[in-house]
Design an enzyme around this catalytic site. Structure first.
Site, PDB file in Angstrom:
ATOM      1  N   ASN A  24      10.454  37.159  -6.803  1.00  0.00           N
ATOM      2  CA  ASN A  24       9.807  38.402  -7.209  1.00  0.00           C
ATOM      3  C   ASN A  24       8.293  38.203  -7.067  1.00  0.00           C
ATOM      4  OD1 ASN A  24       9.079  40.845  -8.303  1.00  0.00           O
ATOM      5  ND2 ASN A  24      10.059  40.514 -10.279  1.00  0.00           N
ATOM      6  N   SER A  61      11.919  37.591 -15.042  1.00  0.00           N
ATOM      7  CA  SER A  61      12.369  38.217 -13.791  1.00  0.00           C
ATOM      8  C   SER A  61      11.647  37.674 -12.561  1.00  0.00           C
ATOM      9  CB  SER A  61      12.149  39.733 -13.868  1.00  0.00           C
ATOM     10  OG  SER A  61      10.761  40.026 -14.029  1.00  0.00           O
ATOM     11  N   SER A  62      10.961  36.558 -12.670  1.00  0.00           N
ATOM     12  CA  SER A  62      10.163  36.065 -11.542  1.00  0.00           C
ATOM     13  C   SER A  62      11.001  35.597 -10.356  1.00  0.00           C
ATOM     14  CB  SER A  62       9.233  34.932 -11.992  1.00  0.00           C
ATOM     15  OG  SER A  62       9.962  33.762 -12.281  1.00  0.00           O
ATOM     16  N   MET A  63      12.312  35.354 -10.573  1.00  0.00           N
ATOM     17  CA  MET A  63      13.184  34.961  -9.457  1.00  0.00           C
ATOM     18  C   MET A  63      14.149  36.070  -9.061  1.00  0.00           C
ATOM     19  SD  MET A  63      12.705  32.124  -7.878  1.00  0.00           S
ATOM     20  CE  MET A  63      14.305  31.864  -7.110  1.00  0.00           C
ATOM     21  N   MET A  75       8.848  31.061 -13.615  1.00  0.00           N
ATOM     22  CA  MET A  75       9.852  31.499 -14.573  1.00  0.00           C
ATOM     23  C   MET A  75      10.123  30.396 -15.570  1.00  0.00           C
ATOM     24  SD  MET A  75      13.807  32.371 -13.796  1.00  0.00           S
ATOM     25  CE  MET A  75      13.381  33.831 -12.896  1.00  0.00           C
TER      26      MET A  75
END
Length: 212
Positions: free
Chosen positions: A179, A75-77, A1
């Site tokens: 994610n 939105s990776s976390m 992210m």
């Protein structure tokens, strides 16, 4: 992210309202004088005195350059952190201990990505899942550390990948986004992360609605 540039006091404070509007009466009078030194009017409507002290702590750390507020750009976390959240990174913890499993960390772009043209000033945020000397593998989405399957309550959805076992070298940690199906991390994009690249530990976050 990847995250945007730091949003320090100018990004966090200007929209905040008056102390009396959100502090409980038992702590309002004590903190009003302290907060007045920041020349700002706070208006987060948090329910407890403990939350007020958390905000005060963040302000003190930021003003002392021991913390910074960063904008979450992807939105990776998720679901832990969502796009447009503001996350506080503190720089104190790792003066006293080494990064450990479960820590969410901010880190500078690894050299491998810089070689592909990623700006060296970009900062990423991921969760540490293995530390130096650990064996890590993934079988059909199940994370296994040193032969033990881990229960992960913080991931977005069931991951659909497999990763062969590897041992973490000294001076490195293994990081992934929560994610898992939408994160460029140590699995393929970066490999093990040098501990020297870590610049801070995640402390807390603010949602968009909490600072309106």
């Amino acid at each position: 992210m990847a995250m945007g540039p730091p949003r320090l006091l100018r990004g966090l404070i200007p929209q905040l309202l008056s102390v009396d509007a959100w502090l409980p009466c038992t702590c309002s009078s004590r903190l009003q004088l302290l907060l007045s030194h920041f020349h700002c009017r706070l208006h987060l409507r948090w329910p407890s005195c403990a939350d007020a002290f958390k905000l005060l702590l963040v302000l003190l750390l930021v003003s002392a350059a021991l913390a910074e507020v960063r904008y979450i750009a992807s939105s990776s976390m998720a679901p832990t952190l969502r796009p447009a959240d503001r996350a506080v990174a503190e720089r104190i913890t790792y003066f006293f201990r080494r990064p450990s499993i479960g820590d969410i960390v901010f880190f500078k772009v690894p050299t491998t990505l810089q070689n592909y043209g990623v700006n060296k000033d970009v900062v990423f945020i991921k969760r540490i899942l293995a530390t130096p000397g650990d064996f890590i593998e993934v079988r059909q989405g199940q994370l296994i550390i040193n032969g033990v399957a881990r229960k992960e309550h913080y991931t977005a959805s069931h991951a659909s990948y497999t990763m062969e076992a590897m041992r973490l070298p000294e001076g490195h940690v293994f990081v992934m986004g929560d994610n898992r199906n939408n994160s460029c991390d140590s699995r393929a994009c970066r490999g093990p992360l040098p501990i020297s690249n870590i610049i801070g530990r995640y402390m807390m976050s603010f949602t968009r609605s909490s600072i309106q």
